[in-house]
Design a protein around this motif. Structure first.
Motif: not given
Length: 219
Positions: A27-31
């Motif tokens: 999810s952090i990679a998709a921020l």
């Protein structure tokens, strides 16, 4: 020791034997990134052995994430949180739990509120997601979601499951979490209470959502 960077944000995650950490990192990679900020990630592993290291290393390569892994053993959450703060090289530090996933606009919303209010800390809401076998009364009561507590129009304390900290503020400078409370609980409440008593202010970013699936063991 690395020099502090003012145009950067470190996202900190404390972990202890949770494979859900993979979902958190994805999810952090998709921020969506706040304009003008460089993003770094610190993972502090609170297990006796560095059990999360292989997963973190693999995902750092797969997702092209700049992760700094720290082994912070002793099964004391304050040790892991303090390891995150010690490893941070940014003026802004965000915390998210290892069983949560960030919404795409999470960090943008936290930073926007910090800039608009000048607050020392900005809290966001944690939305609980219940499994299909959870009872209806629990879903309706939504007992596992997390929101700040307001007292006479102010937020007097906080939590670390969704927060942005401005580490250059005097009330936060060199502040760390209580090791004595790291195994019993209440270390984050004490931390934020001390920040406010030292002149810090806490704001709320109502759209800075993170999501947490409530496991059967907690339901």
């Amino acid at each position: 020791m690395a020099a502090k960077r003012s145009g950067s944000i470190d996202i900190c995650i404390c972990t202890f034997r949770r494979p859900e950490l993979a979902d958190t990192l994805r999810s952090i990679a998709a921020l969506e990134n706040p304009a003008g900020f460089e993003i770094g990630i610190v993972v502090a592993d609170n297990d006796d052995e560095p059990s999360a290291q292989p997963l973190v290393k693999a995902l750092a390569q797969e997702l092209k994430l700049p992760i700094r892994y720290r082994h912070a053993p002793a099964r004391n959450i304050s040790i892991a949180r303090n390891a995150c703060l010690d490893a941070s090289v940014s003026d802004l530090v965000a915390f998210i739990d290892d069983d949560e996933t960030a919404s795409p606009g999470w960090l943008v919303e936290l930073v926007a509120t910090a800039e608009a209010t000048g607050a020392t800390a900005v809290l966001g809401p944690v939305r609980a997601t219940y499994r299909q076998d959870a009872p209806d009364w629990m879903r309706k009561g939504d007992f596992h979601s997390t929101l700040p507590v307001w007292v006479r129009g102010e937020i007097r304390t906080g939590y670390t499951c969704n927060v942005l900290l401005r580490m250059t503020e005097e009330s936060l400078r060199n502040r760390r979490f209580s090791l004595a409370r790291g195994q019993t609980g209440g270390e984050d409440t004490e931390f934020f209470d001390s920040v406010v008593k030292s002149g810090g202010r806490i704001a709320f970013a109502s759209q800075a959502f993170v999501d947490e699936v409530v496991p059967s063991s907690r339901a």
